[in-house]
Write an enzyme that holds these catalytic residues in place. Structure first.
Site, PDB file in Angstrom:
ATOM      1  N   HIS A   1      -2.827 -10.011  12.910  1.00  0.00           N
ATOM      2  CA  HIS A   1      -1.729  -9.143  12.782  1.00  0.00           C
ATOM      3  C   HIS A   1      -1.097  -9.638  11.671  1.00  0.00           C
ATOM      4  CE1 HIS A   1      -1.185  -6.503  16.496  1.00  0.00           C
ATOM      5  NE2 HIS A   1      -2.433  -7.162  16.627  1.00  0.00           N
TER       6      HIS A   1
ATOM      7  N   TYR B   1       8.960  -5.157  18.972  1.00  0.00           N
ATOM      8  CA  TYR B   1      10.010  -5.857  19.424  1.00  0.00           C
ATOM      9  C   TYR B   1      11.191  -4.801  19.371  1.00  0.00           C
ATOM     10  CZ  TYR B   1       7.273 -10.498  19.448  1.00  0.00           C
ATOM     11  OH  TYR B   1       6.525 -11.368  19.680  1.00  0.00           O
TER      12      TYR B   1
ATOM     13  N   PRO C   1       9.913 -16.481  26.004  1.00  0.00           N
ATOM     14  CA  PRO C   1       8.499 -16.121  25.605  1.00  0.00           C
ATOM     15  C   PRO C   1       8.574 -15.331  24.402  1.00  0.00           C
ATOM     16  CG  PRO C   1       9.185 -14.796  27.356  1.00  0.00           C
ATOM     17  CD  PRO C   1       9.939 -15.843  27.408  1.00  0.00           C
TER      18      PRO C   1
ATOM     19  N   LYS D   1       5.975 -18.856  20.960  1.00  0.00           N
ATOM     20  CA  LYS D   1       5.892 -20.105  20.501  1.00  0.00           C
ATOM     21  C   LYS D   1       5.053 -21.109  21.464  1.00  0.00           C
ATOM     22  CE  LYS D   1       6.862 -19.863  16.581  1.00  0.00           C
ATOM     23  NZ  LYS D   1       5.640 -19.192  16.246  1.00  0.00           N
TER      24      LYS D   1
ATOM     25  N   TYR E   1       7.596 -17.359  12.867  1.00  0.00           N
ATOM     26  CA  TYR E   1       6.744 -16.614  13.762  1.00  0.00           C
ATOM     27  C   TYR E   1       5.392 -16.837  13.455  1.00  0.00           C
ATOM     28  CZ  TYR E   1       5.171 -12.594  16.797  1.00  0.00           C
ATOM     29  OH  TYR E   1       4.618 -11.890  17.803  1.00  0.00           O
TER      30      TYR E   1
HETATM   31  C1  DHB Z   1       2.920 -11.416  23.567  1.00  0.00           C
HETATM   32  C2  DHB Z   1       3.919 -12.263  24.503  1.00  0.00           C
HETATM   33  C3  DHB Z   1       5.042 -12.714  23.772  1.00  0.00           C
HETATM   34  O1  DHB Z   1       5.759 -13.596  24.362  1.00  0.00           O
HETATM   35  C4  DHB Z   1       5.139 -12.303  22.322  1.00  0.00           C
HETATM   36  O2  DHB Z   1       6.492 -12.631  21.847  1.00  0.00           O
HETATM   37  C5  DHB Z   1       4.218 -11.384  21.829  1.00  0.00           C
HETATM   38  C6  DHB Z   1       3.240 -11.135  22.503  1.00  0.00           C
HETATM   39  C7  DHB Z   1       1.876 -11.007  24.539  1.00  0.00           C
HETATM   40  O3  DHB Z   1       1.535 -11.331  25.621  1.00  0.00           O
HETATM   41  O4  DHB Z   1       1.112  -9.876  23.752  1.00  0.00           O
END
Ligand code: DHB
Length: 394
Positions: free
Chosen positions: A76, A205, A294, A298, A386
């Site tokens: 990505h 997001y 999450p 990271k 990121y």
């Molecule tokens: C996923 C989980 C995340 O915490 C994130 O920031 C991006 C993707 C995932 O499980 O696909």
């Protein structure tokens, strides 16, 4: 009956950190024993996050044919931040010349376990560690009960706790199983896996008046999505229709492709950094040492960075009797850990709506989001963090 095993490095936890460390140590000719409380099936089927930094993928490449990150996973080159009815793409490739891979953690674990077993690793499942003794001595010990309920003692030159957020090894390092810096959040994520085609080709997001949502993917036929919920929410309390309408309301502007939901979970989260990462000949890495919320994915990548530093320090200590890197391990690791803590906290607080948010808070948050997407410096910081800051050399 007590079985006693002697090895150079005892690694507690067969998650990404423990397995990767055993792989790197083996490459330097350092033998280790890896134990985990869970069964192999449990480890390989627990659903976790899905984003790997480029550096993590490059490290997995060293597993050779065992790594499927580049074939099964997908690259990505950007994400979308959505707020106030508009989407804004953060173009990682253009901003920092790097990307990330969407490759579920449990798939990476299947690769790591297969590679380690093929490499002859002593890897034991169903082993419950009770404590670590003699951290300050020359030969610390892991005291455990094995899958057949027999006592197992592992004597090693060094013990590593890679045993996750409920780490047992942590107590031997910090003096208590909880000692650390904490932050709790007044929300959690409701996560689903659904059998449906993708609703978007990149991650979205989304900040909305109803709260945060994340549209992620797994494959052409399976999708992963999350929405902000109460930490006490019961994942089974909502009907599928209610789940879809909660998600849909939080991603205005996109019509989500709905399908049967075959997995649902509520992920509670917090920020945590242990007060100490090493005591004598015991160290903790990954979630045992720190957990991040999450948002921004990271967690596993930070564990990999810890492992790279510890690997070098252990090679110096065990092959050359040089203690300088192990003495500097915690300080070196903490620099990245606190950067990642900040980034994860920032993404979380910028995108979620706190239950007690005032109109001021809400409008300030939109101002913050605008100052990121409308500034190349703002977008570049997000892209840099990121996709991951450069890793220490292996
Ligand atoms: C996923 C989980 C995340 O915490 C994130 O920031 C991006 C993707 C995932 O499980 O696909």
């Amino acid at each position: 009956m007590t079985a006693t095993v002697r090895t150079r490095v005892a690694i507690v936890g067969a998650g990404p950190a423990g397995l990767l460390l055993s792989h790197l140590l083996a490459g330097a000719g350092i033998e280790s024993v890896v134990v985990d409380q869970r069964t192999r099936e449990q480890i390989e089927s627990t659903i976790r996050a899905g984003i790997l930094e480029q550096g993590t993928v490059e490290l997995l490449d060293t597993l050779g044919e065992f790594s499927r990150a580049r074939t099964v996973g997908s690259r990505h080159d950007g994400i979308e931040l959505r707020f106030a009815g508009h989407g804004h793409r953060i173009d990682f490739a253009e901003l920092v010349g790097r990307g990330v891979w969407l490759y579920p953690q449990h798939e990476a674990l299947k690769d790591l376990i297969a590679a380690r077993l093929a490499g002859g690793q002593d890897l034991r499942f169903g082993v419950t560690v009770e404590r670590v003794e003699d951290a300050d001595g020359a030969l610390p010990r892991v005291v455990a009960v094995d899958a057949d309920r027999e006592e197992l003692v592992i004597e090693a030159d060094f013990v590593v706790g890679a045993d996750g957020s409920r780490s047992v090894v942590r107590a031997a390092v910090t003096g208590s199983s909880t000692g650390g810096y904490f932050r709790e959040y007044p929300f959690a994520w409701f996560g689903i896996l659904t059998e449906a085609p993708p609703s978007a080709h990149e991650l979205i997001y989304s900040n909305s008046p109803d709260g945060f949502a994340l549209v992620s993917q797994r494959s052409p036929t399976v999708q992963r999505m999350y929405f902000q919920c109460d930490p006490e929410a019961d994942p089974n309390a909502l009907t599928e229709e209610e789940v879809w309408s909660a998600l849909q309301a939080r991603v205005p502007g996109t019509t989500l492709v709905e399908g049967p939901i075959f997995q649902r979970d509520v992920l509670r989260f917090r920020s945590f950094v242990a007060h100490e990462l090493r005591k004598g000949r015991v160290a903790i890495v990954g979630d045992a040492a720190h957990t991040v919320p999450p948002t921004g994915a990271k967690g596993m990548n930070l564990a990999v960075a810890d492992v790279l530093l510890l690997n070098r320090a252990l090679q110096a200590l065990l092959l050359e009797d040089d203690e300088r890197l192990i003495d500097g391990f915690a300080d070196a690791a903490l620099k990245r850990i606190w950067k990642a803590q900040h980034f994860s906290w920032w993404m979380t607080s910028m995108l979620h709506v706190a239950p007690d948010a005032s109109d001021f808070d809400r409008l300030r948050q939109l101002g913050e989001l605008r100052s990121v997407v409308e500034s190349e410096a703002g977008r570049t910081y997000l892209a840099e963090a990121y996709t991951g800051w450069p890793f220490p050399a292996p």
